[in-house]
Design an enzyme around this catalytic site. Structure first.
Site, PDB file in Angstrom:
ATOM      1  N   LYS A 132      -6.817   3.338  -3.476  1.00 27.30           N
ATOM      2  CA  LYS A 132      -7.235   3.341  -2.074  1.00 27.30           C
ATOM      3  C   LYS A 132      -7.393   4.779  -1.632  1.00 27.30           C
ATOM      4  CE  LYS A 132      -5.241   1.968   2.418  1.00 27.30           C
ATOM      5  NZ  LYS A 132      -4.126   1.239   3.091  1.00 27.30           N
TER       6      LYS A 132
ATOM      7  N   LYS B 142     -10.156   0.183  -2.579  1.00 24.08           N
ATOM      8  CA  LYS B 142     -10.073   0.024  -1.121  1.00 24.08           C
ATOM      9  C   LYS B 142     -10.343   1.347  -0.421  1.00 24.08           C
ATOM     10  CE  LYS B 142      -6.935  -1.237   2.666  1.00 24.08           C
ATOM     11  NZ  LYS B 142      -5.575  -1.694   3.039  1.00 24.08           N
TER      12      LYS B 142
ATOM     13  N   ASP C 181       0.860  -1.183   0.000  1.00 25.01           N
ATOM     14  CA  ASP C 181       0.000   0.000   0.000  1.00 25.01           C
ATOM     15  C   ASP C 181       0.897   1.233   0.000  1.00 25.01           C
ATOM     16  OD1 ASP C 181      -1.757  -2.112   0.500  1.00 25.01           O
ATOM     17  OD2 ASP C 181      -3.019  -0.923   1.861  1.00 25.01           O
TER      18      ASP C 181
END
Lengths: 505, 313, 293
Positions: free
Chosen positions: B213, B249, B150
């Site tokens: 995300k 996400k 991430d």
């Protein structure tokens, strides 16, 4: 990516673009039924006429059924008012006007109207259920839009009652007298509120006739008016069909006719009152253009188009039924529309997940189906979503037509159903001309990110309500009404007072 | 979107990239109206149960604190594998998300469970570090066993209009990830407008993101339904353009199962059935799991639940 | 003794002074029974042509800056004042006393100035910013209705004419006006005033003829947006209302107005040929959580 599509050669080899790319909406997670309970609403087996503050048997001795268009089952039967009943109601309204209502201090008048607004709020759930049962609209809309907006309308106009001297400079606002009001079946309670609230606030008394297919919430409103202790005769509610409406329009002791409905009937009314001093306001049909430019926020525009045409099954006079898309984004917009249509659920109006409920009547369904077959015959390309329809009741899938020509009937005539006609354009001037190329002028929409273009369009589009980068928005404080054959007079806002007053110096 | 820039990538391939100055415009009010419409869906019975189980299965159970220890991470991993043994047959969460230094611990703890290890990287959460440091950070996490990385984008460069810098950096991190899937954190709470969220989404997807995300969880506002909707629509447009699926996400701020179900409705109606798996949709959350468990227990028992009956982590 | 040069009274369409296409004329008489002139007896086809001229002038006139319209109305007043003597003569010829004629011309001039001043102000008075509950900016403002067909008062030949035309064009509409049948002279001369006042051709079109012949066309034409009538003839009123239903014209009967009184002028007359347009636009509120004042 809005405008030009070019293949992107990145390190990560992109999958070749094919026509088979399609999102899947019909598989996977479906929503279990979530029906609103009918037990929160009580409907009588039979309703009489609401005249002079009490329930009176019709002189006609006749009653007619009102059915649930989603199941075709009878909900109740309501009285059919004839000319004698209209006489009684108008006489009651006249007496209430002369003896009570016009003499009452405006502050007190205001308090009655506030009271009605409050009781509508208290009974919101019941009203929403009955509205959906009787008219077929999804409970989500009657619960979140029709009923709260109706209450808000009473609230808004209640406050005007004792402030009229501020509304029209250098003039005194005098009431007209007895107002005869005829409302349609698409927003039964809300239209009753739109009509009654400003009439009462300005000191008029009312005889209201709801539509024959959707009388129940107006009758519930009569109960609320009783509960609010409104003086007898100030509001009278007569159920019936066209003949009842005609008797009301033609009654010699009516000072004002307010009508919402079709342009054809509006014209009949204008002819009928010729030779009288009756004041008239008409809120009639439309064939609104909704215009998407290539620089628009497309996803929000698509949502606006969806709400513009499928809100309330398309039974909306200001529905955005003609979509004009700039050619450079037409394919993309149509694809997005089709995807969006796949997630629209058609079905039981009482199900909280229903997006599109039942068509209001068999007759209206026939009209819609007739136009769909006309559209096909005219050579336009039809697309409908593939949702399942209930076996009983009157239902219609959300439908769109592409390759529509300006001269097609489906681009010119009001269908009043969930049917969208899509046309394309190239330049600003072209689309303005096409958008205005209609006898109607109720509403229009324009979608673009460019401010100066918005104002060019909003100025040049000949319609009473222009939604820029939004559509189908309503508010008690916002005047609503048409140009040209969409009628005259405004409802809502300060301008909505004018149809119910005489200005004197 | 017009393609304007031709340049050599690091690998020597000629790449064309869209002109990110002209990404689609977003109207905030319209987005919010649409997002609130999803919350009107009423989910009952099996729809709700299946949804709750799906939510649980999509959670990236997360601990990203300065005070994280091996002990804390091990406990979190156990929770990931055994969310609530009192309710048999539950799915596990999707992944455990930790700092790079904790990847090895998590990997070992989760061995054989099928649960992925996700590691934040690239000088998380600010991203204010030189590119070589970010690449080393990434490579360290992957070398220690991270299945997913991430990363954060350089928001400062993005606001300065240096879209090529942001693009190149994402591409470089993607390369450093090797087989690990790359989630690109836009930190939408720092971007200021939906127009910029859309632009950052497009840059990330074109540069090679496997997921986009919303947030680090360190900045407010974190994930919201409207911002997630903007990103889902970017994913949908990218899919139609390239045929390539990108995951989504939302992270931070989703702690109640009811809200999580609204997100699922949104995914269902914007991207359709293919995205309703944890391969393509995740929730970055720490306390959401227990709320989902409480709801599942309530559905099973008919009784409203209390937090003390569910292990904190 | 010099032979007087007689004036030919023609009609005014699209900024031109044609004769009636019908070739017909009539000869209104003075109070003393003297023939005033040979005046065009306009037909429905003249009306049709005038509506075409008015429609094509509408876009340009309604898009003029309100300030510019104001200047043009003021210019009309200047021109009227400058030809005061001619109007007084014609009004006397049509039966007025000199004092009455002077009064009428003065009032007509002042009325133009009154409405010249309103051109860029009535919008402010009758507009509203509406406080809607959603995140939208919403405002309502008047816009001209379009082409207005006016049957001018039969009595006050100049003042009535001006009192009808001025508010209609001040608001950005264009119009076709039928002059008082028995007193048409000053209407035609007024057209000459208009023609020398920077008023674009077609904004005001003036016909002469018989109301009983033309009223139904004024009410029925599908490209006319509003019809104004000033007499008490209830049969004609009824007919106008009936015919106007075909395209839902806006109808106003000014049959009780004393044009000499204060009630003969007000911005509410302008509003009679206006539509209210309401415009909505979203208001972004993205910094709402932390922003504000």
């Amino acid at each position: 990516m809005a405008t030009t599509k070019k293949p992107i050669r990145s390190k990560k080899a992109a999958v070749a673009k094919t026509n088979s790319i399609k999102l899947k909406f019909d598989t996977g997670w479906t929503y279990a039924p979530a029906p609103e309970s009918k037990s929160a609403a009580s409907i009588n087996k039979q309703y009489d006429l609401f005249i002079n503050g009490e329930w009176q048997k019709p002189e006609s001795r006749k009653y007619f059924d009102t059915i649930n268009p989603a199941t075709e089952e009878k909900l109740s039967e309501v009285a059919e008012a004839n000319a004698a009943d209209v006489n009684k109601a108008v006489a009651a309204a006249r007496t209430a006007y002369d003896k009570v209502w016009k003499k009452m201090p405006a502050t007190e008048r205001a308090k009655y109207i506030f009271r009605i607004a409050r009781i509508i709020q208290e009974k919101a759930r019941e009203l929403a259920i009955i509205e959906s049962l009787d008219g077929g609209k999804p409970i989500r809309e009657s619960r979140d839009f029709d009923v709260p907006t109706a209450a808000n309308h009473f609230f808004y106009y209640a406050g005007w009652a004792d402030k009229l001297e501020y509304a029209f400079p250098n003039r005194k606002a005098q009431p007209l007298g007895v107002a005869g009001q005829i409302i349609p079946w698409n927003f039964p309670l809300l239209m009753a509120a739109w009509k009654i609230a400003p009439a009462l606030a300005t000191g008029n008394t009312v005889v209201l006739k709801p539509a024959e297919t959707t009388p129940l919430t107006a009758l519930k409103l009569a109960e609320i008016i009783q509960e609010a202790d409104l003086p007898p005769g100030v509001v009278n509610i007569l159920t019936g069909a066209g003949a009842t409406g005609a008797a009301l329009v033609n009654h010699p002791d009516i000072n004002k006719i307010a009508f919402t409905g079709s342009t054809d009937v509006g014209k009949i009314i204008q002819r009928a009152v010729s030779g009288t001093n009756k004041r008239v306001t008409l809120e009639l049909g439309g064939k609104a253009a909704n215009i998407i430019f290539e620089d628009a926020p497309l996803d929000q525009a698509v949502e606006g188009v969806i709400n513009g045409i499928f809100f309330n099954q398309g039974h909306v006079c200001c529905a955005g039924s003609r979509l004009y898309v700039q050619e450079s984004v037409a394919k993309e917009v149509i694809r997005k529309l089709k995807d969006r249509m796949s997630s629209l659920l058609v079905g039981d109006p009482l199900d909280k997940n229903t997006d599109i409920g039942a068509i209001n009547s068999k007759q209206q369904l026939d009209t819609i189906l007739k136009y769909i077959s006309i559209g096909k015959k005219e050579g336009a390309e039809m697309y409908e979503s593939n949702c399942r329809l209930p076996n009983k009741g009157f239902f219609c899938r959300p439908t769109l037509f592409t390759n529509v020509a300006q001269s097609n009937r489906i681009a010119q005539e009001e269908i009043f159903g969930p049917v969208l006609s899509i046309l394309t354009f190239r330049t600003d001037d072209e689309v303005i001309e096409k958008a205005n190329n209609t006898p109607y002028g109720l509403s229009a929409g324009v979608w673009t990110d460019k401010g100066s273009k918005i104002f060019n369009l909003t100025k040049r589009l000949r319609a009473g309500v222009i939604w820029a980068n939004t559509f189908n928005k309503f508010d008690p404080g916002s005047p609503f009404g048409g140009y040209k054959e969409s009628g005259y007079g405004r409802e809502g806002g300060l301008h909505g007072l004018l149809p119910y007053i005489e200005l004197t110096s | 979107m017009p393609v304007t820039t031709d340049r050599k990538s690091k690998t020597g391939q000629l790449t064309s990239r869209p002109d990110f100055h002209s990404t689609p415009r977003i109207d905030q009010v319209g987005v919010e109206e649409r997002a609130s419409r999803f919350t009107k869906r009423s989910l009952k019975k099996d729809t709700k149960l299946n949804g709750l189980r799906l939510v649980l299965n999509m959670i990236d159970l997360t601990t990203l604190e300065g005070k994280d220890t091996e002990g804390k991470v091990k406990q979190l991993c156990y929770k990931a594998m055994h969310p609530h043994d009192a309710l048999p047959g539950l799915p596990t969460v999707a992944a455990v998300c930790v700092y790079p230094t904790m990847v090895r611990v998590a990997k070992k703890a989760l061995e054989g469970s099928g649960i992925k290890v996700a590691s934040v990287a690239t000088a998380f959460p600010s991203g204010q570090a030189p590119r070589d440091v970010k690449i080393r950070d990434t490579k360290y996490a992957v070398a220690n066993g991270a299945d997913e990385v991430d990363m954060v984008i350089s928001r400062g460069k993005f606001h300065a209009g240096e879209y090529n810098f942001v693009f190149d950096e994402i591409a470089a991190i993607k390369e450093a990830c090797g087989h690990a899937r790359l989630k690109v954190i836009l930190e939408t709470g720092e971007l200021g407008t939906f127009d910029k969220v859309r632009r950052a989404s497009d840059i990330a997807m074109h540069a090679g993101a496997d997921f986009i995300k919303t947030s680090t969880g360190k900045i407010q506002p974190a994930a919201t339904m409207p911002v997630t909707l903007v990103m889902l629509e970017a994913i949908r447009d990218f899919y139609y353009e390239t045929g390539k699926m990108i995951g989504m996400k939302p992270a931070g701020g989703i702690s109640k199962s009811k809200l999580a179900l609204h997100y699922l409705v949104m995914v269902n109606e914007v991207l359709g059935a293919d995205w309703l798996t944890n391969e393509w949709f995740r929730f970055g959350a720490s306390s959401l799991a227990n709320d989902v468990l409480m709801q599942l227990a309530k559905e099973a028992s008919g009784l409203y639940q209390a937090g003390n009956y569910f292990s904190a982590d | 003794m010099r032979l007087e040069v007689l004036k030919t009274y023609k009609i005014y369409i699209g900024g031109q002074f044609p004769r009636t296409e019908s070739g017909r004329y009539y000869s209104p008489l003075s109070k003393t029974g003297k023939k005033l002139a040979n005046v065009c007896l306009c037909s429905r086809k003249d009306f049709r042509d005038a509506v075409v001229a008015a429609r094509s002038a509408f876009a340009g006139w309604s898009n003029r800056a309100a300030f510019n319209r104001s200047q043009i109305l003021y210019r009309m007043a200047e021109m009227l004042e400058g030809r005061k003597a001619q109007f007084i003569d014609e009004l006397i010829l049509q039966g007025a006393t000199r004092a009455a004629a002077e009064k009428e011309v003065h009032l007509a001039t002042d009325r133009l100035i009154y409405y010249a001043g309103w051109c860029d102000k009535f919008q402010q008075l009758f507009s509203a910013v509406n406080p809607v509950a959603s995140s939208h900016f919403n405002f309502s403002a008047p816009e001209p209705t379009g082409v207005v067909a006016i049957i001018a008062p039969q009595g006050d030949a100049l003042l009535g004419l001006v009192s009808l035309i001025a508010p209609v064009i001040a608001g950005g509409n264009t119009c076709v006006v039928l002059a008082a049948a028995d007193k048409p002279l000053c209407a035609v001369t007024f057209a000459e005033v208009l023609n020398s006042s920077d008023l674009p051709g077609g904004v005001v079109n003036i016909l002469t003829g018989k109301p009983e012949e033309l009223a139904s066309w004024f009410a029925g034409h599908m490209d006319v947006n509003a019809t104004f009538y000033c007499e008490k003839d209830t049969d004609i009123q009824k007919m106008i209302r009936e015919k106007s239903a075909d395209n839902l014209k806006r109808i106003h009967f000014y049959d009780t107005i004393d044009w000499y009184s204060d009630k003969g002028q007000s911005p509410y007359f302008i509003m009679d040929a206006q539509e209210i347009k309401t415009t909505w636009h979203p208001v972004e509120n993205i910094a709402g959580a932390g922003g504000g004042y």
